[in-house]
Structure formats: C-alpha cells, structure tokens
Design an enzyme around this catalytic site. Structure first.
Site, mmCIF file in Angstrom:
data_model
loop_
_atom_site.group_PDB
_atom_site.id
_atom_site.type_symbol
_atom_site.label_atom_id
_atom_site.label_comp_id
_atom_site.label_asym_id
_atom_site.label_seq_id
_atom_site.Cartn_x
_atom_site.Cartn_y
_atom_site.Cartn_z
ATOM 1 N N ASP A 100 -64.211 71.899 -66.855
ATOM 2 C CA ASP A 100 -63.455 72.072 -68.097
ATOM 3 C C ASP A 100 -64.395 71.757 -69.261
ATOM 4 O OD1 ASP A 100 -61.822 71.775 -70.303
ATOM 5 O OD2 ASP A 100 -60.225 70.720 -69.226
ATOM 6 N N HIS A 101 -64.750 72.776 -69.998
ATOM 7 C CA HIS A 101 -65.761 72.593 -71.039
ATOM 8 C C HIS A 101 -65.250 71.774 -72.223
ATOM 9 C CE1 HIS A 101 -69.577 73.038 -72.738
ATOM 10 N NE2 HIS A 101 -69.766 74.339 -72.619
ATOM 11 N N ARG A 102 -63.933 71.502 -72.239
ATOM 12 C CA ARG A 102 -63.434 70.614 -73.293
ATOM 13 C C ARG A 102 -63.886 69.182 -73.007
ATOM 14 N NH1 ARG A 102 -57.187 71.308 -72.778
ATOM 15 N NH2 ARG A 102 -57.872 70.922 -70.648
ATOM 16 N N ILE A 140 -66.366 68.369 -70.486
ATOM 17 C CA ILE A 140 -67.712 68.228 -69.924
ATOM 18 C C ILE A 140 -68.679 69.174 -70.623
ATOM 19 C CG2 ILE A 140 -69.081 68.568 -67.821
ATOM 20 C CD1 ILE A 140 -66.476 67.845 -66.281
#
Ligand code: CAO
Length: 654
Positions: free
Chosen positions: A626-628, A630
C-alpha cells in the site's frame, strides 16, 4: 416574422430569484405555455411558461442566474399567427408572491411611533415544540415588514415567521435549536409606524405569518369535536377535474394531522393534500386516476379530537392559507402567495431529467442526493421521498458492507449486464458466501489501496537442500515441511527488521498504527473459496511449529471449520501458488494490512556468480504494498532483506 422577447412575469415581488432549470434550447420551437425556465425561491419553485409560440433564437439566462420581474429570458421568432396570442394568453406562473403588506402587518393605526413591540410565534396550527432551525435576525438589525425573523421546522415542513412590521430588533428571545409553540416570544422590536398597541400580538388573520407547508395546520382556532369528519379537497387554486396521481392512505390507516392523503397533479404542478385531522381513516372515496375538484370528498376519518378544520373539513373545504388570504387584502394575491409560500406540500414536477416536487427536492438537498441518479417510483416516474430514502439507505448499506468505499470508488461506472445465454449455453451457479465476501474484500482493497508490486527471485537452493534433507524427520514428527514455514519465518524477520511494513492505516486518516506483534496470514485455497487464517507470533515460533500450524490451519480452512478469530489480526499475508505453478502474479493487499507476498513456482535458473552461470533454485516472489503507508525505498529494503534472509539458511535456522 418578428423577434419578440419573453421576460419574467410578476412573481409576487420576489427579487433575484434563482433559475434552477432552463427547459428550452436555442432553435427549439416552443408552444404557448410551454415551460421556459424553472425558478426557485427558498419557499417554492415555479415554472415560467412561454407567453408566445415560435422559435427560440436566443436564451438570455443560464442555470444559477438570478432574475426578477422583467428580466428577459428568451428571444422568440414568431410567425404572424403567433404574435397576437401574446397579449391574450400571457399566463402568469403561480409564483410564490410575497405577502402583501396588508396581509401580514399589524394594523398601523394601533402602533404608536417608536413603540416596542413583542413578537410572538403565531398560530402554527397547534404544533408544539417546533424546532427553531434558523434565526434570521440579530439584535440591532433593521427589518422590513415581512422579513423573516426565524425559521421553524417540523418533520413535515419548514416555515418562516416574518416580521409583522418594519422596525429594529431590540432583543431576541430564541436561538437556533430552541423549541417553540404558539405564543413563545421571539423578539422585541422597536417599531416605527404610528399606531397601535405597543405590545399587541399580531391579529391572527392579519399579522400572523401563514406558516408554509402545513396548510391544514393553519386552520381557524375553533376546536373540532372528535368523531366522523369528511376529508375534503380544499381550494386548489380554482383548478377543476385534477388528476389524483397517488392515494397515500388506505381505509383503516391511523394517520396524523397533516399527513398526506392524496397527491393531485395538473400539467404544471402537483400537490399533496394533507389531512386536517389525526385519526383513523374509515373510508376512501377516491382512487388513483380519479379527477377531483375543490370540495370533493376524499374520504371519512374518525377524528381523534380537537383539530383544525381546514382542508379536510366538509364545512370548511378551503385550506387555511386560503382562509387567511380571504381575511386579508388583496385576497386573490394572498391566496396565491399562501399557496406557494405554504409549499402547500406542493410537489411540482418539471423538467424531463428530474420529476419531483419541492418537498422531495428539499429532502434530496438536505441529504446531498443527486436526484438525477434515481429512478422515480411514483406515477410517470415521479421521484418520491421514499425513493430518496431508499437510495440513501442502499448507499449506506453498501458502504457499511464494503460493497462501496465511502471515500473512493463511488461513481465508477457499472459494468453493464450481459445476457450470456445469447451467445451459447450457460448455467447460473450460486456464489458461496465466502466467494461473495472475498469479492467484496478484493474490490474494497483494490479500490482503496494504491498498489505497487515489486518482483524479485530468492535463491532457495540451500533452503531446498536443507528442507529435503529434513523431510523424513519432519514426517516422523507428523509435519509436512514445505517452503511455506520457511517463508513465514523469513517474513517475520523482515517485518521486525523493517517495521514500516508492520503497520495499518488508521481510519482517522491522521495516524499509522505501528504493530509490535507479528501475526501472518496464509492464503488457503478451499472448495468454498479463498480463506486467510492467521498464524500468531510467527517471529517467536520454530520451523516445525510453523509447519504444523500452517498444515492444521489449511486443513481447518478446507474443512470449513475456521472461526472468525482464526482469520483476524494479521499483519501481513503470504499467498503461495508455488504448488500450482506460474512465475509471477500481482497479489492484492489484504487490507487493513499494508503488504502481501505472492509466491510462485521455484525453478532452476542460470545465475551469474561472477565467473560462470550457475544453476540455482530460484523462487519468484512478488511483493505488493500500500503506497499510502510504504515508500518504494522501504519496500526495496524489506525485499532485499527478505530475499537475502531466505537465501541464507543459517539465518533462517537461528
Ligand atoms: N515452488 C515449487 N514447489 C512448491 C512451492 C514453490 N514455491 N511451494 C510448494 N511447493 C511444493 C511443495 O513443496 C509440495 O511438494 P512436496 O510435497 O514435493 O514437498 C507441493 O508443492 C504441494 O505443497 P502444498 O500445497 O501441500 O503446501 P504449501 O505449503 O506449499 O501450501 C497452502 C500450502 C495452504 C499455502 C497452499 O496449499 C494453498 O492453498 N495455496 C493457495 C494460495 C492461494 O490460493 N492464494 C491466492 C492467490 S490470489 O491472491
């Protein structure tokens, strides 16, 4: 041929009224009385009909513009035959006329100059403890006669209480949120007009506002005895033979005063006819499709007790609005004003796109509903309040069950339904509950999580040698030693080494929850669908324990015996398709976790060792996160740690 203009007609003195809909386009050929625009005040909506026929050559207003009497709306090219029609027909819309001063003001003859006058809540049809939803004035304000002082709202309607005359607000006795009844003091005003008693209450039939929307509730004050009462169509502005498009009650229903009995519709507007009595409907004399006029009996009610004999009383067929108007001058104007002001629970229908009336529009506005998205269930697809409520309930339900994300995903066009049987034989197979839940969860994760997937191969040559050498011993212990327990151990170590992966997004959007435990989920393919049991405290367990637990949980999942607690609390998921094959896939993050490891089938690959290509057993891994939560750099570190950990059997065994 001539070019003529059509302007806003007399709309009862209202100024700067908003154009909420333009019903025509340049080039349209319009007929006499065809609606040109829809105007909306805070009290009512009205269509402005064409006063001549012809072809629209110019439209001078747009949606959102504010217009007043005389504002030019359109230019029309008329033919010779059309032109004369104008003067004769010019139908004025039933606009929400401002009440004439005479209709509202206390008699000027009684008010001494600069006297203070106490203003109280007038007769509001017997309603008690009505919410003050807005106080429109402040101490020191100069108000004109008719200016709104406060706005009251019941569950049926909202009504403004206007100033009985011009003056200055000296003090205010109510605030937003208060509950008021007839006689509650609203404010004290210093009035300018010469005349009457300083503290006199407004005369009921003259000074009292006629609170909108509850026409039946504004009846004369004489109490009505309980017992059988006729429910009668009140004055409906002189319209005759009006269609009954909805009957809202049935014989035997117990209704409250003001509840809608029937909905009437002309070609311009529709209106709800409310009951003036609370009680039990004994019989009904009308049905959908009937035509009614003022005075027609709708039905008979066993009235509960004293009630205002307005719309429903046989003796007094005209609604209170009309009665009040009759008591004031000029009667005709006031009647129109009352009718519009009162919203007479009016349900005007206009426009092709949304067919709904003010009450429904108001509800939609309050709930922030885009009415164009709803199909009306009423006659001729008219939107009802129930349609709005059902729509809102469905959305809330979808959000709560995860079918739709509150913050995202809504508004995505639906995949159109396809009749596959047109293309060949098909069978409908019911989805298992687990499959449906999985589908919902996957969609929720996919729509909510900005996914990034990285790939790498882990060298498991030594790991596999070791695992194979331990297989027999493991079997003696009753344990199957597959690559999965090794991966569990390696991931646990990586989560400890890179804690940025062991987090969840907090629902407040302001925090990240950092976890100090390492529970790892393992995706298991079962006959019923995908299940993810969670192995707890993986970082504290040995390989055999992990192998044993993984096998036991996989069996439990396939036997359909997992309990909800077995599937909760995961920090990270491993999804292994190694036994099945494939050399890579993009796993979907199992929210609220923030990362997942996809494991594909290991294979021998030539790996350059600096001098030669060496055959190594390489395990393809795909890491989605989850790029939010990581960053790519964190992911790079985590992945490098993981692959090197897997590749170094000594570390794995420690
Ligand atoms: N490469 C090569 N062989 C592999 C392998 C890999 N990555 N992973 C497992 N194998 C081998 C095992 O070693 C075993 O062979 P041996 O008996 O010779 O040792 C064989 O494949 C079968 O293993 P298994 O399936 O019994 O056990 P497992 O520990 O590998 O997997 C489980 C257990 C529960 C993860 C697996 O059975 C499963 O259900 N996987 C499905 C996961 C899934 O559906 N994910 C969803 C993907 S979409 O998000």
């Amino acid at each position: 041929m001539a070019i003529e203009t059509i302007a806003v007609p007399d709309i009862g003195g209202s100024e700067d009224v908003e154009v909420i809909e333009v019903c025509v386009a340049v080039g349209d050929t319009i007929e006499l009385e065809q609606s040109l625009v829809v105007l909306e005040t805070d009290k009512a909506s009205m269509e402005v009909p064409a006063t001549l026929a012809g072809k629209i050559t110019k439209i001078s207003v747009s949606e959102g513009d504010k217009v007043s009497e005389g504002t030019v709306l359109v230019e029309v090219e008329t033919s010779a035959e059309d032109a004369p029609a104008k003067a004769e027909t010019a139908p004025a819309p039933e606009a929400p006329k401002k009440q004439e001063p005479q209709a509202q003001a206390a008699s000027p003859a009684k008010t001494p100059a600069s006297a203070e006058q106490s203003v109280e809540v007038p007769d509001i049809g017997g309603a008690e403890d009505v919410d003050v939803i807005e106080v429109c004035v402040a101490v020191g304000d100069d108000v004109n006669e008719g200016d709104s002082l406060i706005v009251l709202e019941t569950d049926k309607a909202s009504m403004e209480v206007p100033a009985p005359q011009a003056g200055k607000i000296v003090s205010l006795s109510v605030k937003e949120g208060d509950k008021v009844s007839q006689g509650t003091a609203i404010c004290v005003m210093a009035v300018n007009a010469p005349g009457a008693d300083a503290v006199a209450k407004p005369e009921p039939s003259q000074a009292e506002p006629t609170p909108a929307a509850e026409p039946a509730a504004q009846a004369p004050q004489a109490a009505q005895p309980a017992g059988e009462q006729n429910l009668v169509v009140p004055d409906i502005g002189g319209a005759e033979g009006v269609d009954v498009i909805e009957v809202c009650v049935s014989a035997g229903d117990t209704i409250g005063e003001g509840d809608s009995l029937i909905v009437l519709e002309t070609d311009k507007a529709s209106m709800e006819i409310p009951s003036a009595f609370a009680g039990k409907i004994k019989s009904l004399s009308v049905k959908e499709g009937d035509k009614v006029s003022a005075g027609d009996v709708i039905g008979v009610i066993e009235a509960e007790g004293a009630a205002a004999p307005a719309a429903a009383s046989g003796a007094s067929a005209a609604p209170a609005a009309a009665q009040t108007a009759a008591a004031s001058a000029p009667a005709q104007q006031s009647a129109t004003a009352q009718k519009a002001d009162a919203e007479v629970a009016a349900v005007e229908g206009f426009g092709d796109s949304v067919y709904a009336g003010p009450a429904v529009r108001k509800l939609a506005r309050q709930l922030g509903v885009d009415m164009s998205k709803i199909k009306g269930s009423g006659p001729r697809n008219r939107l009802t309040k129930d349609d709005i409520r059902t729509y809102v309930k469905t959305i809330i339900n979808d959000v709560q069950t995860g079918k739709m994300s509150a913050g995202s995903g809504s508004g995505i066009p639906q995949v159109p339904a396809v009749d596959f049987a047109k293309f060949g034989p098909v069978a409908m197979v019911k989805m298992s509950k687990i499959k449906k839940i999985t589908a919902t969860n996957m969609q929720r994760s996919w729509l909510n999580v900005p996914h990034v997937t990285q790939w790498d191969d882990a060298d498991i040559t030594e790991l596999e040698d070791f695992r194979k050498s331990m297989k027999l011993e493991a079997e003696k212990r009753g344990v199957k030693l597959t690559p999965v327990p090794f991966l569990l151990k390696a991931v646990a170590a990586a989560l400890r080494a890179e804690p940025s992966f062991n987090v969840s997004m907090h629902h407040d959007g302001e925090h990240i929850v950092q976890k100090d435990y390492v529970h790892i989920g393992m995706a298991v393919d079962t006959p019923n669908g995908l299940m993810v049991p969670v192995i707890r405290d993986v970082d504290k367990k040995g390989l055999y324990d992990l192998a044993e637990e993984a096998t036991a949980l996989a069996k439990k999942a396939r036997d359909g015996k997992l309990m909800p607690a077995d599937m909760q609390g995961g920090c990270f998921t491993i999804s292994s398709l190694g036994a099945m094959g494939g050399n890579g896939f993009t796993p979907i993050v199992n929210t609220p976790e923030v990362a997942i490891l996809g494991v594909s089938r290991a294979q021998i690959k030539p790996v350059w060792n600096g001098k030669d290509f060496e055959p190594r057993n390489m395990l393809p891994l795909s890491l989605s996160y989850d790029h939010r939560a990581i960053n790519g750099a964190d992911a790079g570190r985590f992945f490098t740690f993981l692959t090197s950990f897997i590749g170094d059997i000594r570390k794995l065994l420690l």
